[in-house]
Scaffold this active site. Structure first.
Site, short mmCIF file in Angstrom:
data_model
loop_
_atom_site.label_atom_id
_atom_site.label_comp_id
_atom_site.label_asym_id
_atom_site.label_seq_id
_atom_site.Cartn_x
_atom_site.Cartn_y
_atom_site.Cartn_z
CE LYS A 2 37.95 44.33 39.73
NZ LYS A 2 38.93 44.91 38.76
CG HIS A 38 40.12 40.37 41.73
ND1 HIS A 38 41.32 40.79 41.22
CD2 HIS A 38 40.41 39.41 42.64
CE1 HIS A 38 42.31 40.11 41.80
NE2 HIS A 38 41.78 39.26 42.68
CD GLU A 61 44.35 38.16 44.84
OE1 GLU A 61 43.30 37.60 44.47
OE2 GLU A 61 45.12 38.74 44.06
CE1 TYR A 83 43.41 44.85 41.78
CE2 TYR A 83 42.07 46.21 43.22
CZ TYR A 83 42.17 45.28 42.19
OH TYR A 83 41.03 44.80 41.59
CG ASN A 138 37.84 45.08 35.25
OD1 ASN A 138 37.55 45.29 36.42
ND2 ASN A 138 39.01 44.62 34.89
O1 CDP Z 1 42.05 42.07 37.05
P1 CDP Z 1 43.13 41.47 36.19
O2 CDP Z 1 44.01 40.48 36.91
O3 CDP Z 1 42.57 40.90 34.91
O4 CDP Z 1 44.05 42.69 35.69
P2 CDP Z 1 45.36 43.36 36.34
O5 CDP Z 1 46.33 43.62 35.23
O6 CDP Z 1 45.85 42.57 37.50
O7 CDP Z 1 44.82 44.77 36.83
C1 CDP Z 1 44.07 44.88 38.01
C2 CDP Z 1 42.91 45.83 37.76
O8 CDP Z 1 43.43 47.13 37.45
C3 CDP Z 1 42.05 45.49 36.54
O9 CDP Z 1 41.08 44.50 36.80
C4 CDP Z 1 41.44 46.84 36.22
O10 CDP Z 1 40.33 47.13 37.07
C5 CDP Z 1 42.59 47.79 36.54
N1 CDP Z 1 43.38 48.13 35.33
C6 CDP Z 1 43.18 49.37 34.73
O11 CDP Z 1 42.37 50.17 35.20
N2 CDP Z 1 43.90 49.71 33.59
C7 CDP Z 1 44.79 48.86 33.07
N3 CDP Z 1 45.47 49.19 31.97
C8 CDP Z 1 45.01 47.60 33.68
C9 CDP Z 1 44.28 47.27 34.81
MG MG Z 2 45.38 40.79 38.43
#
Ligand code: CDP
Ligand code: MG
Length: 135
Positions: A9, A115, A126, A49, A112
């Site tokens: 990212k 991805h 994707e 997303y 974070n």
């Molecule tokens: O990236 P990952 O699949 O681990 O998490 P996700 O639940 O699919 O969420 C996608 C992205 O949204 C995360 O990688 C974070 O950058 C963001 N996110 C966030 O800002 N706050 C949260 N509570 C959950 C996700």
């Molecule tokens: Mg995810």
């Protein structure tokens, strides 16, 4: 052979972590099949997303992801989807263990670093979005 999508990212690219992250995947035995540095369009990010559209973090997430170049890569290997998720670490910053990419480098759940596709089906969707030229 399984393939998955990983994206360094904008914060990861700005901090010079592309090489460190790719090294971790390669050390684990995954092979790099395709990669590019791009500033993703809003259109691409909204599709990527789309399942998060109703979430409170959606707008900041899209803003953050479009704030600069990202490094998108297709990785191949046995169990590539799960292995990338394991190496990336947990989504919640306070649950990302040391030794994982997020555990070692991220200090925020939103910003974070990395991805990884969450299933074989997501990976297919994707990869088609980010690398239409591979289809
Ligand atoms: O990236 P990952 O699949 O681990 O998490 P996700 O639940 O699919 O969420 C996608 C992205 O949204 C995360 O990688 C974070 O950058 C963001 N996110 C966030 O800002 N706050 C949260 N509570 C959950 C996700
Ligand atoms: Mg995810």
């Amino acid at each position: 052979m399984e393939t998955t999508l990983a994206i360094v990212k904008p914060d990861g690219v700005k901090r010079g972590l592309i090489g460190e992250i790719l090294k971790r995947y390669e050390n684990k035995g995954l092979r790099l099949k395709a990669a590019k540095v791009i500033v993703p369009t809003l259109e691409l990010l909204e599709k990527h997303y789309e399942e998060h559209k109703s979430k409170p973090y959606y707008k900041p997430l899209i803003q953050y992801m479009s704030s600069g170049p990202v490094f998108a890569m297709v990785l191949e290997g046995e169990n590539a989807v799960k292995i990338v998720r394991l190496l990336n670490g947990a989504t919640k910053v306070e649950e990302a263990l040391p030794g994982t990419i997020r555990g070692d480098f991220a200090s925020s759940t939103t910003f974070n670093i990395i991805h990884g596709s969450d299933s074989i089906e997501s990976a297919k969707r994707e990869i088609a979005l980010w690398f239409p030229e591979l289809a």
